[in-house]
Design a protein around this motif. Structure first.
Motif, PDB file in Angstrom:
ATOM      1  N   GLY A 149      -6.186  -5.992  -0.368  1.00 29.99           N
ATOM      2  CA  GLY A 149      -6.386  -4.549  -0.187  1.00 29.99           C
ATOM      3  C   GLY A 149      -5.664  -3.796  -1.292  1.00 29.99           C
ATOM      4  O   GLY A 149      -4.752  -4.329  -1.931  1.00 29.99           O
ATOM      5  N   HIS A 150      -6.108  -2.573  -1.538  1.00 31.13           N
ATOM      6  CA  HIS A 150      -5.440  -1.742  -2.542  1.00 31.13           C
ATOM      7  C   HIS A 150      -5.294  -0.308  -2.039  1.00 31.13           C
ATOM      8  O   HIS A 150      -6.183   0.194  -1.353  1.00 31.13           O
ATOM      9  CB  HIS A 150      -6.242  -1.672  -3.848  1.00 31.13           C
ATOM     10  CG  HIS A 150      -6.475  -2.991  -4.505  1.00 31.13           C
ATOM     11  ND1 HIS A 150      -5.446  -3.800  -4.932  1.00 31.13           N
ATOM     12  CD2 HIS A 150      -7.618  -3.637  -4.830  1.00 31.13           C
ATOM     13  CE1 HIS A 150      -5.960  -4.888  -5.493  1.00 31.13           C
ATOM     14  NE2 HIS A 150      -7.273  -4.823  -5.441  1.00 31.13           N
ATOM     15  N   CYS A 207       0.006   0.572  -6.496  1.00 29.18           N
ATOM     16  CA  CYS A 207      -0.619   0.001  -5.312  1.00 29.18           C
ATOM     17  C   CYS A 207       0.524  -0.665  -4.563  1.00 29.18           C
ATOM     18  O   CYS A 207       1.185  -1.558  -5.098  1.00 29.18           O
ATOM     19  CB  CYS A 207      -1.689  -1.020  -5.667  1.00 29.18           C
ATOM     20  SG  CYS A 207      -2.242  -1.930  -4.196  1.00 29.18           S
ATOM     21  N   PHE A 267       0.350  -2.443  -1.762  1.00 30.35           N
ATOM     22  CA  PHE A 267       0.020  -3.675  -1.036  1.00 30.35           C
ATOM     23  C   PHE A 267       1.002  -4.757  -1.500  1.00 30.35           C
ATOM     24  O   PHE A 267       1.324  -4.825  -2.690  1.00 30.35           O
ATOM     25  CB  PHE A 267      -1.422  -4.087  -1.351  1.00 30.35           C
ATOM     26  CG  PHE A 267      -1.993  -5.143  -0.434  1.00 30.35           C
ATOM     27  CD1 PHE A 267      -2.620  -4.787   0.762  1.00 30.35           C
ATOM     28  CD2 PHE A 267      -1.905  -6.495  -0.757  1.00 30.35           C
ATOM     29  CE1 PHE A 267      -3.149  -5.752   1.608  1.00 30.35           C
ATOM     30  CE2 PHE A 267      -2.430  -7.471   0.089  1.00 30.35           C
ATOM     31  CZ  PHE A 267      -3.051  -7.093   1.272  1.00 30.35           C
ATOM     32  N   HIS A 314       1.675  -6.357  -5.206  1.00 27.97           N
ATOM     33  CA  HIS A 314       0.830  -5.807  -6.262  1.00 27.97           C
ATOM     34  C   HIS A 314       1.588  -4.976  -7.298  1.00 27.97           C
ATOM     35  O   HIS A 314       1.290  -5.063  -8.492  1.00 27.97           O
ATOM     36  CB  HIS A 314      -0.323  -4.992  -5.655  1.00 27.97           C
ATOM     37  CG  HIS A 314      -1.335  -5.860  -4.965  1.00 27.97           C
ATOM     38  ND1 HIS A 314      -2.614  -5.444  -4.671  1.00 27.97           N
ATOM     39  CD2 HIS A 314      -1.249  -7.135  -4.509  1.00 27.97           C
ATOM     40  CE1 HIS A 314      -3.270  -6.422  -4.066  1.00 27.97           C
ATOM     41  NE2 HIS A 314      -2.460  -7.459  -3.945  1.00 27.97           N
ATOM     42  N   MET A 323       0.431  -3.684 -10.856  1.00 24.44           N
ATOM     43  CA  MET A 323      -0.564  -2.706 -10.408  1.00 24.44           C
ATOM     44  C   MET A 323       0.122  -1.348 -10.238  1.00 24.44           C
ATOM     45  O   MET A 323       0.490  -0.935  -9.133  1.00 24.44           O
ATOM     46  CB  MET A 323      -1.229  -3.182  -9.108  1.00 24.44           C
ATOM     47  CG  MET A 323      -2.545  -2.482  -8.828  1.00 24.44           C
ATOM     48  SD  MET A 323      -3.497  -3.316  -7.552  1.00 24.44           S
ATOM     49  CE  MET A 323      -4.991  -2.322  -7.634  1.00 24.44           C
TER      50      MET A 323
HETATM   51 CU   LIG Z   1      -3.427  -3.599  -4.900  1.00 23.69          CU
END
Ligand SMILES: [Cu+2]
Length: 160
Positions: free
Chosen positions: A77-78, A143, A145, A148, A153
């Motif tokens: 997921g992001h 992000c 998550f 990440h 990210m």
């Molecule tokens: Cu992500």
């Protein structure tokens, strides 16, 4: 050399020196165009396609975040969370791990969040409409998550 020639020589020296200084290159960071509307994608390799953009201070910004991956939300997921400029992305992300029930936004740092999407699954997108900070600076986005942000990210929203 009479005094008149002396004055001319000195004058020429000043002109040449002045030119040299004007031409000496100063390291200038290329400025990004200011935008009020932008689309950013996230993929299965934990990458944002855009890691730097610039917005005008105080402007209303429309940001579309699109998860273009195919892996299941539970595994990949992001979200896209824009943080206050003094919030450290890694500190935020480390705290976020404990809050899957809050879209991986740590309640203790909720006041450091300028705008955030929910955690998006493959093919999902969300539009954020928010007011850019009035204070010029570099505002990180991540992000959050698990894993990440440390994997890279993240990005910078420059307010100018
Ligand atoms: Cu992500």
């Amino acid at each position: 050399m009479n005094w008149m020639k002396m004055v001319m020589v000195l004058g020429l020296t000043v002109v040449l020196t002045g030119c040299g200084q004007a031409e000496s290159p100063e390291p200038v960071e290329p400025e990004l165009d200011l935008v009020t509307s932008i689309t950013i994608t996230g993929n299965d390799r934990m990458e944002f396609d855009i890691t730097e953009f610039a917005v005008p201070a105080g402007a209303e910004i429309t940001l579309l975040f699109d998860n273009i991956g195919v892996m299941p939300k539970e595994a990949m997921g992001h979200n896209l969370a824009i943080l206050d400029k003094d919030m450290d992305p890694n500190t935020f992300a480390a705290a976020a791990i404990r809050h899957p029930g809050n879209e991986y936004i740590p309640p203790e740092y909720e006041d450091q969040v300028i705008a955030t999407t929910k955690i998006l699954g493959p093919g999902e997108e969300e539009v954020l409409i928010f007011t850019a900070p009035s204070e010029v600076g570099d505002y990180p986005y991540v992000c959050s998550f698990p894993g990440h942000t440390p994997a890279g990210m993240k990005g910078i929203m420059k307010v100018r």
